[in-house]
Write an enzyme that holds these catalytic residues in place. Sequence first.
Site, PDB file in Angstrom:
ATOM      1  N   GLY A   1       0.828  -1.195   0.000  1.00 13.38           N
ATOM      2  CA  GLY A   1       0.000   0.000   0.000  1.00 13.38           C
ATOM      3  C   GLY A   1       0.856   1.235   0.000  1.00 13.38           C
ATOM      4  O   GLY A   1       2.074   1.179  -0.168  1.00 13.38           O
TER       5      GLY A   1
ATOM      6  N   LYS B   1       6.422  -6.848   7.959  1.00 17.63           N
ATOM      7  CA  LYS B   1       5.778  -5.614   7.553  1.00 17.63           C
ATOM      8  C   LYS B   1       6.818  -4.501   7.507  1.00 17.63           C
ATOM      9  O   LYS B   1       7.590  -4.335   8.442  1.00 17.63           O
ATOM     10  CB  LYS B   1       4.699  -5.263   8.563  1.00 17.63           C
ATOM     11  CG  LYS B   1       4.040  -3.964   8.254  1.00 17.63           C
ATOM     12  CD  LYS B   1       3.067  -3.595   9.331  1.00 17.63           C
ATOM     13  CE  LYS B   1       2.366  -2.340   8.907  1.00 17.63           C
ATOM     14  NZ  LYS B   1       1.025  -2.570   8.515  1.00 17.63           N
TER      15      LYS B   1
ATOM     16  N   ASP C   1      -9.636   0.714  17.501  1.00 15.63           N
ATOM     17  CA  ASP C   1      -9.931   0.579  16.067  1.00 15.63           C
ATOM     18  C   ASP C   1     -10.351  -0.850  15.747  1.00 15.63           C
ATOM     19  O   ASP C   1      -9.940  -1.431  14.754  1.00 15.63           O
ATOM     20  CB  ASP C   1      -8.712   0.982  15.233  1.00 15.63           C
ATOM     21  CG  ASP C   1      -9.078   1.214  13.772  1.00 15.63           C
ATOM     22  OD1 ASP C   1     -10.277   1.415  13.484  1.00 15.63           O
ATOM     23  OD2 ASP C   1      -8.176   1.191  12.923  1.00 15.63           O
TER      24      ASP C   1
END
Lengths: 740, 313
Positions: free
Chosen positions: A25, A44, A138
């Site tokens: 992304g 990541k 979240d």
Amino acid sequence: MLSPLTHDDPAGFGTYRLIARLGSGGMGTVYLARGATSRTVALKTMHARIATDPAFRTRFRLETDAARIIGGQHGAAVFDADPQAETPWLATEYVLGPPLDDAVGLCGPLPEASVRALGAALAGALAQLHSSDVVHRDLKPSNVMVTAYGPKVIDFGIARAAGDTHLTRTGAAAGTPAFMSPEQATGQEHTPAGDVFALAGVLVFAATGHGPFGGGQAADLLYRVRYSEPELSDVPPSLVPVLARCLAKDPAQRPTTAQLAAELHDGHGDFADHLPDPLLAEIARRATEVWQYQPYRLPAPADSALAPTAPDTPAVSRRRLLAVGGGSALGVAAVGFGTWTWAGRVRGKEPAAGPTASPSSSPTEPAEPKPEYTWQIAVGQPTGIDLTPALASVPFPLGDQVVLAIGNGFAGVHAATGVARWTTGEVEPNWQVTSDGTELYRVGEIKESVGNKGKPWPLLIESIDLSTGQPKRRVPLIGEYNGVVYEIQLICASGGVIYATAPGKERDKEMSYFDHAQSWWLTAIDSRTGKVRWKQSLPRRPDKSDRLHFLAGRVVGDRLVLLQETNKGEVRVVARNTRTGAPIWDKPFAGIKPEQVRERLTTDERHVYLGSGTLRALRLSDGGEAWKVPGRVVGPPAVKNGAVYAVQKGIGIVAVDAATGKVRWQEKGTQGARTDLVERPVVGTNYVYARDPSGLRAVDVGTHTTAKVYETAGTRFCAHEKAGQVISYGNRLLAAFPLQ
Amino acid sequence: MERPRPGGAPATAPVPAARQIGPYHLITRLDPPGGHVTCRRFIARSADGDRTVLVNSPLPGADPGRFAVEAEAGRRLMGPWVAPVAEVAAPGEVPWYAVPYLPALPLPVALAVHGSPLPERTVRALGAALAETLQTAHAQGLTHAGLSPAAVLITGDGPRLTCFGAVRAAAPDGEQRAGLPGLEPGGIAPEQVSGGRPRPPGDIYALGAVLAYAATGHTVPEGDELPAGLRPLISACLSRDPAGRPTAADALTELAPPAPHATVLSSAGSLMTPGWLPGRIVAALARQSAEVLAAELRLPQPPFTPHVPQTWN
């Protein structure tokens, strides 16, 4: 889900060798990787370019810390991390299970037994978090990975933990406020009870396939989260009472995690006993697939001249740099930041190639005809809060870059090469960004206002650094306006003055809609001092209206020329004095729909040119009609070097003298008959460009015939004079063609 | 055979002696101790970490020569439900062979994980896959002679048949095979126990025993223990008279009746649809997969510790 490495992926990070891509992304890429001890992990990374911002680096570190706190039972076990590396990275367990939103997409709504088991396990996970004084903030389906032995919670709302509870930013940061608690939606403190609210929303989604407050525009959702009863009619009846209590607006009325766990499930059986067959099959498939994957690295595109690699981003595939559309979390990644927008969902979610294949989409076919674009890159659709998506912005030139709304923010792309230079990290409705041709301004976020207890916040405008996308300078806070509304609009900027609409601060709570009780002002703000040069009252909008006050605006000399929208949806052309804001003239633009002229205001130093019907010119001096061209139906006009160009229905390009309205020439032949009447033509020196069904057509100004047709998926165009390119944007592709 | 202890072997049962077989460093045993397996099976990994395999070696005391012969011959076995032998020991080496790793549970472990005999649907799917494999083998002139509960590995997309030739490797033809280490007492055809050369009907007997085990937990079931839908077939397979047993093709037809519109895709695979495996078995496979992914080899770095033997930790 496992996809090959690209030619410009690095060999590895730290002691980890890369094996496959899991997703990518705007902020970073997640890989499957193998360490020196042969352990296979999800790795990541955050783009080195983004990590130059200390705030993002801090966020990465906090996320790493939070992942360590939740641990391997309720989260993805953290094995290793280096938040200090040039490209920060985090190695975690590769979680074998789909995120809940994918699971429901694949299997349909889950049976009640699954929902109960999931809910009890998630309540246990939250209890563990809360006992460590961590609030998730979240929780949403894409942040819950469903494995065969229980859910794993990933992606903490670190932005909020760091103290940013600004309403618009919160809604934006989460991508959707569908699972937000009412207290979060109003910018108040999100406590453990807020996580319980979000958990219930996740369970409603699991049981029905939709959130408790439906979907749709962020502003609508925020309103319903705060004021509407949850939609539980298709939730299994025995679950309704407990979920309804969790979804109470008053946090004190919600059950604790322990009560919730006990009420949902008696603890019998294994977690897997409660999962439906298709979900188990998907888990089994993932558990097996990772062992059958053959590592592979895609070759470099055949014509490397067409795919320049940004030298400053060695760890990043430029092709994917901007691919930030789609979901808000990786379908497959073990970890991801909730505030990041990922291309994710690698299955079938590669940005759609248009009729013209991008060079990287078929790297193994060197025989492919050489494309005619100068460059082409995949970009994400804007995912930000946008009350009127039909009014999406066009890219605009700024210095040597093209600026466009993309993903959850804005991006700057080098116009000559297509190299992405920066992305902003925050969502902006696209009307909250404007430029004077030198500086890029946006409505900023007010971090120091946290704890303002719902009081109105002063309006903040920031100047964006065009090399990093980060705020570089603040216009001093403007205390007389309320900075907490979506409808604040930066109309244009010129000569050190920003022209904006802003609400007065008489309201003592934030708004997500127009509200009839709220006053509105058109205002001129000094971009250095923040001083309000003048303000002029605007009509009040009815409750819940989504009509912005202005469709377009620009400064010509001492005139601020505006296309203004009335409460009834009529459009007026208004010229105001730039020194005082006083109207000089105000004329109706009859027979036009507002969306036809959004960001399509054409002026030169003498006239305003109106099309989308009859082509005519209004004098800037008094608003009187200078000329009109009868008998021809045209689209919106463009003006350059004393000539006005528009597409005439059935004919194609028509060129008119800007001073007199006399037709200079019109296109010959039949090819122009199908030319698009929505867009303004792009005017070069030798050609005028317009869109028709076959692509971008170049009409020779000497011969008045079609010289060339470029295939493009783009739907909106602008000229980048400095780079000599026509910029084409649409269908998730941004491309440039020579402007000649 | 006794029903395995509930819980079975943890997927990461420690390997007692730090070990290496061929080029592979052992990560964990595949089988719980005390089972009826004719070889030792480990999950193991190459030093560079890139190849993870199931590596098989003979039991202590077994004839390494016969083991090596069967390992080599096992490479001829074909089909989707066979764990393909990818690598065998070099001549003169202590024999072993390796197949690519997939998350897998030996059938006895699967029963233990599930906590009870398997549903009829699962048994049917397993049986059809095994019958299909035997049909292919028999058509090639091969007799498997190693089918037993532990020889059947359950993976997420179907069984994998292993242990080719275990009966032949255990003792040469003509010798009594009763009570030999690793052999399943109730699972070997009577004619093979008495030393007869293994032939296809012996595989069918073993198939019956395996299906009985999957459906009841015993290779020698009481008649009324078997699900009614499977009882005639299993009973026929377990006939003492080899001539009374069905062929592999018959068994396949019985377990997976051909679809009315048969296609080339009609095979045992059509039974491995979602739900063919009970949830706890899926969970155990996923857990094993996660644990093996996360497993580490702590190998000494030769430049720094040149005198320390390679160990597995």
